[in-house]
Design a protein around this motif. Structure first.
Motif, PDB file in Angstrom:
ATOM      1  N   TYR A 223       4.424 -11.632   0.255  1.00  0.00           N
ATOM      2  CA  TYR A 223       4.109 -12.661   1.255  1.00  0.00           C
ATOM      3  C   TYR A 223       3.119 -13.694   0.754  1.00  0.00           C
ATOM      4  O   TYR A 223       2.822 -14.650   1.450  1.00  0.00           O
ATOM      5  CB  TYR A 223       3.602 -12.030   2.561  1.00  0.00           C
ATOM      6  CG  TYR A 223       2.589 -10.910   2.401  1.00  0.00           C
ATOM      7  CD1 TYR A 223       1.252 -11.189   2.155  1.00  0.00           C
ATOM      8  CD2 TYR A 223       2.977  -9.584   2.502  1.00  0.00           C
ATOM      9  CE1 TYR A 223       0.332 -10.166   2.016  1.00  0.00           C
ATOM     10  CE2 TYR A 223       2.067  -8.548   2.376  1.00  0.00           C
ATOM     11  CZ  TYR A 223       0.745  -8.839   2.121  1.00  0.00           C
ATOM     12  OH  TYR A 223      -0.158  -7.823   1.976  1.00  0.00           O
ATOM     13  N   LYS A 224       2.574 -13.503  -0.461  1.00  0.00           N
ATOM     14  CA  LYS A 224       1.605 -14.480  -0.966  1.00  0.00           C
ATOM     15  C   LYS A 224       2.371 -15.553  -1.754  1.00  0.00           C
ATOM     16  O   LYS A 224       3.063 -16.378  -1.168  1.00  0.00           O
ATOM     17  CB  LYS A 224       0.562 -13.783  -1.810  1.00  0.00           C
ATOM     18  CG  LYS A 224      -0.233 -12.724  -1.041  1.00  0.00           C
ATOM     19  CD  LYS A 224      -1.242 -12.054  -1.936  1.00  0.00           C
ATOM     20  CE  LYS A 224      -1.912 -10.872  -1.258  1.00  0.00           C
ATOM     21  NZ  LYS A 224      -2.739 -11.268  -0.120  1.00  0.00           N
TER      22      LYS A 224
ATOM     23  N   SER B  44       0.836  -1.212   0.000  1.00  0.00           N
ATOM     24  CA  SER B  44       0.000   0.000   0.000  1.00  0.00           C
ATOM     25  C   SER B  44       0.868   1.258   0.000  1.00  0.00           C
ATOM     26  O   SER B  44       0.491   2.274  -0.613  1.00  0.00           O
ATOM     27  CB  SER B  44      -0.947   0.005   1.208  1.00  0.00           C
ATOM     28  OG  SER B  44      -1.753  -1.151   1.203  1.00  0.00           O
TER      29      SER B  44
ATOM     30  N   HIS C 142      -1.647 -10.572  -6.325  1.00  0.00           N
ATOM     31  CA  HIS C 142      -2.074 -11.952  -6.555  1.00  0.00           C
ATOM     32  C   HIS C 142      -1.551 -12.508  -7.873  1.00  0.00           C
ATOM     33  O   HIS C 142      -1.968 -13.583  -8.310  1.00  0.00           O
ATOM     34  CB  HIS C 142      -3.609 -12.030  -6.519  1.00  0.00           C
ATOM     35  CG  HIS C 142      -4.153 -11.781  -5.149  1.00  0.00           C
ATOM     36  ND1 HIS C 142      -4.514 -12.780  -4.290  1.00  0.00           N
ATOM     37  CD2 HIS C 142      -4.321 -10.615  -4.459  1.00  0.00           C
ATOM     38  CE1 HIS C 142      -4.914 -12.267  -3.138  1.00  0.00           C
ATOM     39  NE2 HIS C 142      -4.804 -10.941  -3.226  1.00  0.00           N
TER      40      HIS C 142
ATOM     41  N   ASP D 290      -1.816  -3.597  -9.622  1.00  0.00           N
ATOM     42  CA  ASP D 290      -1.540  -4.190  -8.318  1.00  0.00           C
ATOM     43  C   ASP D 290      -1.378  -5.695  -8.563  1.00  0.00           C
ATOM     44  O   ASP D 290      -2.354  -6.385  -8.867  1.00  0.00           O
ATOM     45  CB  ASP D 290      -2.700  -3.907  -7.356  1.00  0.00           C
ATOM     46  CG  ASP D 290      -2.540  -4.641  -6.027  1.00  0.00           C
ATOM     47  OD1 ASP D 290      -1.696  -5.549  -5.936  1.00  0.00           O
ATOM     48  OD2 ASP D 290      -3.280  -4.320  -5.081  1.00  0.00           O
TER      49      ASP D 290
END
Ligand SMILES: Cc1ncc(COP(=O)(O)O)c(C=O)c1O
Length: 423
Positions: free
Chosen positions: A247-248, A110, A225, A222
């Motif tokens: 972190y995904k 963010s 994902h 963004d």
């Protein structure tokens, strides 16, 4: 067996695992344990990726350097801290299809999104709108609305949300392009996800960028994902900027340092306003500690602070694994795993609906499953049995079979447990 039609039954899953050329990578990660002591069926890499077994050694190394060297670690650690963040640059660039100077690992998602919008959202009377996907991740919605109001504008007039047609769950690609063409002259910024967090829909970065640029808009993505989930060609596809977290699918650890891409065409756009910090200042003169900011060229010019070494260290462990496995082989396995999961859901969970697009090119590893009744309670029971996905209100259970550490048997056991609980 790569093209064999899918079958139900655990033996079939076992046979697919036996032929999986990437199967050995599972051993490189810590698999959480369920209450009964058995390995979980962890299908939550879209939320938090698993810990590489080498992560603790990477952190330990830096803790030892700190203990032994104190401040001198900036220059004399085995991997000196001063340029430490650059240890991640090449692998990150390869992963997102960028030139090294176009990427930097810094801050969190963010924060990077705000930094990018500070520079690239430059509304004028005529061109002031931001286009986002309806139901974008809340942080993105808050970020764009606050940027709009920061410029003295009203989100009611300056925000366009792309919504699916009535009765549909995902936005059609042609509707996105049509909107950009229709509203183009009033759009300052198009900001979409690479893959939508709720539906798992993958957006067409190349064609959205083309349509946006044809209409004079800035285009950003963004990729929270998408990074580490699907192959990306950011340089060639040409968006102006992109941001993502680590972190995904990137397995960098909770709250890990994020990524940022600024296209080479902006590398020397020093006239752009930007929120500055000393780590973005020209390296050659940074330690002269002068009062005036002279940005570095490329994405590094948007850095603010000196990098958090202990948070970067585990990301190195994961990026090494990505470099070995390669995103294309990972995607090949991912396509097959996800198709298998979809097949089993249709066969074994007839009351549930997959709302993620069925076309492989329009999705990554995640499937979002709409559950008719009692979904939340069901999700809690699944988790209690060691099947880890996550629930998103009002009715969606999200799961992702991650090719680095998930097996076909994981997918089978997930469907089997789910079916048993549903019945
Ligand atoms: C699509 C998307 N955007 C933004 C965020 C917020 O990320 P952060 O808390 O790292 O800023 C998330 C977090 O999951 C996300 O999924």
């Amino acid at each position: 067996m790569t093209d064999t039609p899918f079958q139900t039954g655990e033996e079939f899953a076992a046979a697919l695992d036996a032929r999986d050329p990437l199967a050995q990578y599972r051993e490189r990660f810590w698999m959480p344990k369920a209450k009964n002591g058995e390995e979980c069926i962890y299908l939550c890499g879209h939320s938090l990726g698993l810990q590489p077994k080498t992560a603790s050694a990477c952190i330990d190394q830096e803790l030892k350097e700190w203990a032994a060297l104190g401040v001198e670690g900036h220059f004399h650690a085995r991997d000196p801290w001063m340029p430490y963040h650059r240890l991640l640059t090449r692998q990150t660039a390869v992963l997102v299809g960028a030139e090294p100077a176009e990427v930097v690992v810094m801050n969190s998602l963010s924060v990077n999104l705000h930094l990018m919008m500070a520079s690239f959202y430059r509304p004028t009377t005529q061109r002031h709108k931001i286009v986002v996907e309806g139901g974008a991740f809340p942080s993105d919605q808050y970020a764009v609305k606050s940027q709009i109001t920061f410029h003295g504008l009203d989100p009611a007039a300056s925000l366009i949300e792309l919504t699916p047609r009535d009765g549909e769950s995902c936005v059609r690609d042609e509707d996105i392009l049509e909107l950009i063409d229709r509203e183009g002259s009033s759009i300052a910024l198009i900001l979409l996800g690479g893959v939508n967090y709720a539906t798992g829909q993958r957006f067409d970065i190349e064609n959205v960028t083309k349509a946006g640029h044809k209409n004079g808009c800035i285009v950003g993505f963004d990729l929270a994902h998408a990074a580490g989930n699907v192959p990306l060609q950011l340089h060639g596809w040409g968006p102006d900027f992109a941001v993502w977290c680590s972190y995904k699918y990137l397995n960098g650890g909770p709250g890990c340092v994020a990524g940022c891409f600024v296209h080479a065409r902006h590398a020397r756009a020093f006239q752009l306003p930007r929120f500055a910090g000393w780590w973005g200042h020209d390296e050659g003169s940074r330690f002269q500690m002068g009062p005036d900011f002279h940005p570095m060229s490329g994405a590094e010019g948007w850095q603010l602070s000196n990098p958090p070494i202990l948070a970067l260290a585990p990301l190195r462990a994961s990026m090494e694994i990505f470099a070995e496995a390669g995103i294309e082989p990972l995607r090949a396995k991912s396509l097959r795993l996800t198709a298998y999961m979809e097949f089993l859901i249709k066969k074994m969970l007839p009351n549930c609906t997959v709302i993620t697009p069925p076309e492989p090119v329009r999705r990554g590893a995640q499937l979002s499953i709409r559950i008719p009744r009692g979904g939340r309670a069901l999700c809690d029971r699944l988790i209690a049995e060691g099947v880890i996905g996550d629930w998103r209100e009002p009715d969606t259970f999200r799961v992702a079979a991650v090719p680095l550490y998930n097996s076909y048997r994981d997918v089978y056991r997930f469907a089997q447990t789910f079916a048993r609980l549903l019945s």
